[in-house]
Design an enzyme around this catalytic site. Sequence first.
Site, PDB file in Angstrom:
ATOM      1  N   ARG A 281       1.983 -11.120  10.243  1.00  0.00           N
ATOM      2  CA  ARG A 281       3.409 -10.569  10.163  1.00  0.00           C
ATOM      3  C   ARG A 281       4.585 -11.598   9.789  1.00  0.00           C
ATOM      4  O   ARG A 281       5.468 -11.457   9.553  1.00  0.00           O
ATOM      5  CB  ARG A 281       3.696 -10.190  11.761  1.00  0.00           C
ATOM      6  CG  ARG A 281       2.705  -9.224  12.403  1.00  0.00           C
ATOM      7  CD  ARG A 281       2.695  -8.062  11.673  1.00  0.00           C
ATOM      8  NE  ARG A 281       1.486  -8.110  11.021  1.00  0.00           N
ATOM      9  CZ  ARG A 281       1.278  -7.308  10.033  1.00  0.00           C
ATOM     10  NH1 ARG A 281       2.014  -6.423   9.606  1.00  0.00           N
ATOM     11  NH2 ARG A 281      -0.041  -7.351   9.336  1.00  0.00           N
TER      12      ARG A 281
ATOM     13  N   LYS B 254       0.673  -1.235  -0.015  1.00  0.00           N
ATOM     14  CA  LYS B 254      -0.021   0.046  -0.053  1.00  0.00           C
ATOM     15  C   LYS B 254       0.787   1.175  -0.063  1.00  0.00           C
ATOM     16  O   LYS B 254       0.463   2.439  -0.612  1.00  0.00           O
ATOM     17  CB  LYS B 254      -0.923   0.021   1.315  1.00  0.00           C
ATOM     18  CG  LYS B 254      -0.306   0.216   2.496  1.00  0.00           C
ATOM     19  CD  LYS B 254      -1.365   0.913   3.675  1.00  0.00           C
ATOM     20  CE  LYS B 254      -0.330   1.041   4.960  1.00  0.00           C
ATOM     21  NZ  LYS B 254      -0.941   1.875   5.763  1.00  0.00           N
ATOM     22  N   THR B 255       2.138   1.340   0.655  1.00  0.00           N
ATOM     23  CA  THR B 255       2.717   2.482   0.713  1.00  0.00           C
ATOM     24  C   THR B 255       3.221   2.766  -0.543  1.00  0.00           C
ATOM     25  O   THR B 255       3.173   4.026  -1.048  1.00  0.00           O
ATOM     26  CB  THR B 255       4.101   2.110   1.546  1.00  0.00           C
ATOM     27  OG1 THR B 255       3.629   1.860   2.875  1.00  0.00           O
ATOM     28  CG2 THR B 255       4.906   3.471   1.639  1.00  0.00           C
TER      29      THR B 255
ATOM     30  N   ASP C 198      -4.211   7.860   5.270  1.00  0.00           N
ATOM     31  CA  ASP C 198      -3.643   6.338   5.434  1.00  0.00           C
ATOM     32  C   ASP C 198      -4.339   5.655   6.810  1.00  0.00           C
ATOM     33  O   ASP C 198      -4.681   6.567   7.595  1.00  0.00           O
ATOM     34  CB  ASP C 198      -2.126   6.540   5.522  1.00  0.00           C
ATOM     35  CG  ASP C 198      -1.687   5.127   5.436  1.00  0.00           C
ATOM     36  OD1 ASP C 198      -2.542   4.141   4.936  1.00  0.00           O
ATOM     37  OD2 ASP C 198      -0.552   4.880   5.796  1.00  0.00           O
ATOM     38  N   GLU C 199      -4.439   4.544   6.877  1.00  0.00           N
ATOM     39  CA  GLU C 199      -4.614   3.928   8.030  1.00  0.00           C
ATOM     40  C   GLU C 199      -6.208   4.333   8.355  1.00  0.00           C
ATOM     41  O   GLU C 199      -6.361   4.519   9.669  1.00  0.00           O
ATOM     42  CB  GLU C 199      -3.773   4.115   9.443  1.00  0.00           C
ATOM     43  CG  GLU C 199      -2.515   3.488   8.819  1.00  0.00           C
ATOM     44  CD  GLU C 199      -2.229   2.110   8.720  1.00  0.00           C
ATOM     45  OE1 GLU C 199      -3.355   1.328   8.784  1.00  0.00           O
ATOM     46  OE2 GLU C 199      -1.241   1.541   8.737  1.00  0.00           O
TER      47      GLU C 199
ATOM     48  N   GLN D 244      -7.603  -5.032   9.973  1.00  0.00           N
ATOM     49  CA  GLN D 244      -6.411  -4.564  10.925  1.00  0.00           C
ATOM     50  C   GLN D 244      -6.944  -3.345  11.663  1.00  0.00           C
ATOM     51  O   GLN D 244      -5.813  -2.507  12.389  1.00  0.00           O
ATOM     52  CB  GLN D 244      -5.354  -4.369   9.881  1.00  0.00           C
ATOM     53  CG  GLN D 244      -5.019  -5.457   9.200  1.00  0.00           C
ATOM     54  CD  GLN D 244      -3.303  -5.359   8.480  1.00  0.00           C
ATOM     55  OE1 GLN D 244      -2.533  -5.049   9.087  1.00  0.00           O
ATOM     56  NE2 GLN D 244      -3.532  -4.959   7.159  1.00  0.00           N
TER      57      GLN D 244
END
Length: 764
Positions: free
Chosen positions: A606, A42-43, A227-228, A258
């Site tokens: 993770r 996503k970044t 973002d987020e 998340q």
Amino acid sequence: MLDASPDRSAHPLLHNLNEPQREAVQHARGPLLLLAGAGSGKTTVITRRIAWLIEEEGVSPGSILAMTFTNKAAEEMRERVQRLVSVPASQMWVSTFHSFCTRILRREGDRTPVGRDFVIFDPADQKSLMKQVLAELKLPEKQFHPRRVLELISDFKNRCLLPEEAREEALDPWTRKALEAYDLYQKGLKNHRACDFDDLLLHTERLFRDPAMQAVYGDRFQFILVDEYQDTNRAQYLLVQHLARRHHNLCVVGDEDQSIYGWRGADIRNILDFQRDFPEALRIELLQNYRSTKKILDAASGVISNNSQRVEGKGSLKTDLGEGESIQFKLTEEGRLEAEWVAQRIQELRYREPEAKVAVLYRANWQSRQMEEALRAQNMAYRLVGGVKFYERQEVKDLISYLRLVSNPFDLVSFRRCVNAPTRGVGPTTLGKIEAAIPEGGTPLEGLGLLLRSGDLKGRAQRELGKFLDLFRRAESEREVLGLAGIVKWVLQESGYLQSLEDEATLEAEGRIRNLEEFLSAAAESESLGLRLSEFLDRITLAADADQLEEAAHLSLMTIHCAKGLEFPFVFVIGMEEDVFPNRNARETPEGLEEERRLFYVAITRAQRRLTLSAARRRRVMGTEMLAMPSRFLRELPPEALTTPIRWGTEIYQAGEGVRPGSSFSRGSGGVSVATELQRIRSFFDRVKEPSPAAASDDPAPVEVSEPQDPSAFSPGTRVRSPRFGEGTILATTGRGDGLTYTVRFDQGGDKRIMARFGGLERA
């Protein structure tokens, strides 16, 4: 006629992107919901999208506003965009929400109650002001602890409610009084020309309610990216709505699976309802995972599919990294053995791959203690991320100072620390008088006794220090009677330290209490090894000396919250038990349980190459050995993703080196057959899956096991009192002798399973 338009698929900004990523980068105008799954790049998409707007759409960098949650993320975003564009990206506004609001208030503060030249109060400043407020209102700190009142005020501010607007929610006397403190606190901030962190959002959101201000900043920021987005609270949501109302060029990036910060105000409905807020929005799902293997992603998908709070019709993560290794699960007899088993597996892994990066994840900070001790025993370097090493935590060091003074009354350093923990009104002047009164070759406690007899101390200090001195006078005889774990528990209770944290009643205090409970468990373990108090303290000191090993470690220990956004080739998730994970408080509501499941989803995702889960049958809680129930999340793992399926029908916990049919495990001094334990586990999961209508939502009903009963046991229905949990009712009794165990439904603490020989239960 040939089409002479350029082939944009070869554009450098689209290089190495998959089709959904390219679509997201090129979407210029109109609202966009970008559902970015774990490890989906996503970044890269965010930064290339910003660069595309500047380079290909001709958007001025000054018209772009990008907001995220950490300064590190904002700086990384800014730097990556600058490497992609040919014009100065510094003209963009890329910042955290709080930094953005500070900037706006410095410009427009004259329109707010605090002006432009306000100062920002940190938590210590806030607590100091709140103490003044409570004193002015004559509200006792024992009932209205400053941190607890500030937590309530923060919650109201994050929902954009001023004192007068929050009154309809004040349904109880405590909240009504706390609202009086909120009102006076805000007046105090205004008098100081100050804002706290929540005010930065609150005042800016109020400012943007003005249509004229909306027009000014809505025209300035024609393209907004958040973002987020799943982590935004009500105030942040409204800020974004005000700014985007004019042009609707709003791109929000996030993943509802998340969303793990509900406890600090994040509202998952913000992302779930985005398409309701903007019906014309384009929705793009980034589901290609570049991090993990298929079996890891299958496990994550299998678990999260049990949540109801999800975007409708959302797909599952996929990968091109192959099937990968199956997930391993290990059950051990008790918590110490679990930590030792994990340490041994890491040691073996590091022998094969010396540079391998490994993470051990856990639900709460208190769980690090046994893991730290197991690693130090094998002389393994590790790094504790996002927290303080167990024996360096404030509350643990405070308790150690009490115990050191019990063991060695000449210890002036420990005296200085514990004499005002909890606070007893002892300032530098009083402490100086005590030290001046110490006779030559005498102890600080003797100096305190002489000062008390002199009558030089008055009021609260005299009363509290008298109790403090009496505690140590009694401790000498108590330690001989109570033993190591007993004296630790006695000091915690008699010092008032535990009570002061319980009175505080904040999330921070709850975590500190759990650390003290874990310290008591450490003392009980050491006592079982025959250690005395002085030997136990020596062991702790030597453990602290080993902390220098941590700096260059490739092994990281951290809570799952700290691990969000990170990735590791090898991941261990420990403590897969009810009341541990899911957390005993969070699982009391359907919303809390779903957030715990999202946290497990984050833990699973993770892992890049290998994921290992572990649990223990028995775990010490505040020195009491409790029978642990398996985490309900284990039930939700797809069998095909595991090394050996965890079977719940013919064998228990069979995974890797799990228990085989016909074996038994130790409970106290006796053994319990697999058939009996299997009945307990099967009944537990049946009740979790199909809860009784009378049962609290998602709270497992008690399980009665058909075992011979101890004639000395309390019978079901008996009212009992626990020194830790208060009053409750016995629901079930299992085992005999040292293995006698009760299931108790406490009036305030929910259902607990307590071994009789440790629990201190009395008939109420």
